[in-house]
Enzyme design. Structure first.
Site, PDB file in Angstrom:
ATOM      1  CG  ASN A   1      -0.167   0.239   2.529  1.00 16.38           C
ATOM      2  OD1 ASN A   1       0.426  -0.692   3.073  1.00 16.38           O
ATOM      3  ND2 ASN A   1      -0.188   1.462   3.026  1.00 16.38           N
ATOM      4  CB  CYS A   2       1.111   4.348  -1.666  1.00 18.44           C
ATOM      5  SG  CYS A   2      -0.427   4.642  -2.570  1.00 18.44           S
ATOM      6  CB  ILE A   3      -0.473   8.093   1.165  1.00 15.58           C
ATOM      7  CG1 ILE A   3       0.992   8.395   1.484  1.00 15.58           C
ATOM      8  CG2 ILE A   3      -1.368   8.982   2.007  1.00 15.58           C
ATOM      9  CD1 ILE A   3       1.380   9.825   1.259  1.00 15.58           C
TER      10      ILE A   3
ATOM     11  NE  ARG B   1      -3.269   6.176  -5.789  1.00 13.18           N
ATOM     12  CZ  ARG B   1      -3.029   6.627  -7.001  1.00 13.18           C
ATOM     13  NH1 ARG B   1      -2.865   5.787  -8.007  1.00 13.18           N
ATOM     14  NH2 ARG B   1      -2.934   7.917  -7.226  1.00 13.18           N
TER      15      ARG B   1
END
Length: 530
Positions: free
Chosen positions: A470-472, A474
């Site tokens: 995951n990113c911030i 998504r």
């Protein structure tokens, strides 16, 4: 989660993953910037004159401590990038990859120092020679200051070495050095050679970056608009971090002498001035690419778009989408996270998103024209207060509410007209979809606030997922069979958007709680496989 099967990634996926790794040091940098901002502003003469009780020696020691601790990220930013890149990109043995990143960065600079010494340039304390060769003290080593770009190059090399050699098997006599132990060894040798090449090729890189900076700066007040619009247009593809890092941390974002040191990159210049006791005010050439440019759209525009979407929803559905819109506005205004709002209209009205990107870019230019000087990274209310109001009228923070009000009105008018004129299916305009969401939300809800088992099922189950990260905002996934992914079901489960990059790569936009969703899904998948 580890990768189940080996799969060759495309160049597009690599750059997406690379951009994601930037967020770990940038998040720390943002927090450190807030500490420096509070510490430096509350210890300034102007603020103490206005609020004399802040001159208390104990309070001043606290503020000085905050500034000193906050300067950590600025002082060690390149090495943080070189550690974060292999850490973020590695699929297995991430700790070894991170350790090798530090080894590689230190050895690269030692090799550069060796080359400079062999050429007779070092040792020296002559300021003119050091400046002519761009030599700085890096981790206590006199070396060419390659900045973030050098750290990124080294980090990518370390990642490639890690992926190639972390499972290597050596002959029995050398078996002790095999496997993960071999990664820092081959890193030391490879980056030792790479460091000898750097002095030969670096002038060409520096010339290219400086040329890019000249192009952007030659555009005058239009330059920030190019940057701001480009960042928004790249965001849906996850590539905006590359552009942002280039402007924030390299010569493309400008170069300035601060406290006797040459500093490159818009954010680096701002943070250097923040920590320099001799600085009075911030450089407009740097802040025009920073927080201030986002504020018209983040503090005014997107909340206006949210209100338009609320008013355009069916009357019977407005109470159902109110929470979704309010949480998106809070994430945008307080946290500087815009995707929960942007992805509500990105997929149903791409043209409207382009208008939003242009208006965001225009906000950058307007702030620059008005002479506002508010730095940092997020463009939220925290940046406005800490780096604007607390630093006095010299930052011209009072222009931000005026611009935000204008952007609020413009966004509201544009979005309401477009939604009603073209019947855009923003939240609440489709009664069937809204009832479906209501039914879905009645399912099992975990600590994340999401029905993670249902999300996993909509992704085709644990067996369909090759990798999960995951990113911030998504979930980033690789899946075996894209046909098993049910995009409509994911949206009904409150996913803001579903982005299919190719036949195996997928992104599911969740919002600020994505880390909790990812952790719950990891636990669920591990329990299924146990």
């Amino acid at each position: 989660m580890s990768v189940k099967t080996s799969q060759k990634i495309t160049l597009w996926e690599f750059f997406q993953s690379l951009g994601k790794t930037f967020m770990l040091p940038v998040a720390l940098l943002s927090f450190c910037g807030i500490m420096m901002g509070i510490g430096s502003s509350l210890s300034s003469r102007d603020v103490i004159t206005l609020l004399p009780f802040l001159g208390n020696p104990v309070l001043q020691l606290l503020f000085t401590w905050m500034s000193k601790v906050g300067s950590f990220a600025f002082s060690f930013l390149p090495v943080m990038f070189c550690i974060a890149i292999p850490l973020g990109l590695a699929r297995e043995n991430k700790g070894v990859a991170a350790f090798s990143g530090f080894v590689g960065y230190a050895v690269m600079n030692l090799a550069i120092n060796f080359w400079l010494t062999a050429k007779g340039i070092l040792p020296t304390t002559d300021i003119s020679i050091l400046k002519a060769n761009n030599i700085q003290n890096i981790l206590g080593i006199q070396s060419i200051d390659t900045g973030i770009l050098g750290a990124v190059m080294a980090g990518i090399i370390v990642f490639a070495l890690h992926e190639r050699f972390h499972t290597i098997r050596l002959p029995d006599a050398l078996a002790f050095f095999g496997g993960t132990r071999f990664v820092p060894i081959i890193t030391l040798l490879t980056l030792g050679v790479f460091g000898l090449i750097i002095p030969l090729v670096w002038p060409f890189f520096a010339t290219g970056i400086t040329g890019l900076g000249r192009i952007i700066n030659s555009a005058g007040d239009f330059g920030p608009m190019i940057f701001g619009t480009g960042e928004r247009l790249l965001l849906p593809f996850g590539l905006h971090h590359i552009l942002v890092a280039l402007i924030r941390f390299t010569d493309a974002g400008g170069t300035l002498d601060v406290c006797g040191h040459s500093v490159s990159g818009a954010l680096t210049i701002f943070q250097a001035q923040l920590s320099c006791p001799d600085t009075r005010g911030f450089a407009e050439s740097a802040t025009r690419f920073l927080s201030q440019g986002k504020m018209p759209a983040f503090l005014g525009g997107l909340p206006g778009a949210a209100l338009a979407m609320y008013h355009c929803a069916r009357p019977e559905n407005r109470h159902k989408i109110k929470g979704l819109l309010i949480s998106g506005v809070v994430a945008c205004v307080v946290g500087g996270t815009t995707e929960p709002l942007e992805f509500l209209f990105l997929f149903v009205a791409p043209a409207l998103y382009v208008v939003h990107a242009l208006l965001t870019g225009l906000g950058f230019s307007i702030m620059a024209i008005l002479g506002v000087t508010i730095g940092n990274t997020d463009g939220n209310i925290i940046d406005f207060v800490v780096f604007g109001m607390l630093h006095g009228l010299a930052t011209k923070w009072y222009m931000v509410p005026l611009a935000a009000a204008l952007w609020f009105s413009a966004y509201y008018a544009i979005f309401r007209f477009a939604i009603t004129r073209f019947n855009i299916k923003t939240p609440g305009r489709d009664s069937e979809q809204t009832s479906q969401v209501e039914k879905t939300l009645s399912g099992a809800i975990g600590k994340s606030g999401y029905n993670v088992p249902a999300i996993l099922a909509a992704l085709g189950g644990a067996d369909n997922i090759i990798s999960l990260d995951n990113c911030i905002t998504r979930l980033r996934l690789s899946v075996k069979d894209m046909s098993q992914v049910n995009g409509d079901a994911l949206k009904a489960l409150r996913a803001i958007g579903v982005v299919q990059l190719n036949q195996h790569s997928l992104q599911v936009v969740i919002g600020p709680q994505v880390q909790s969703v990812k952790d719950e899904m990891d636990m669920l998948m591990n329990s299924v496989q146990a």
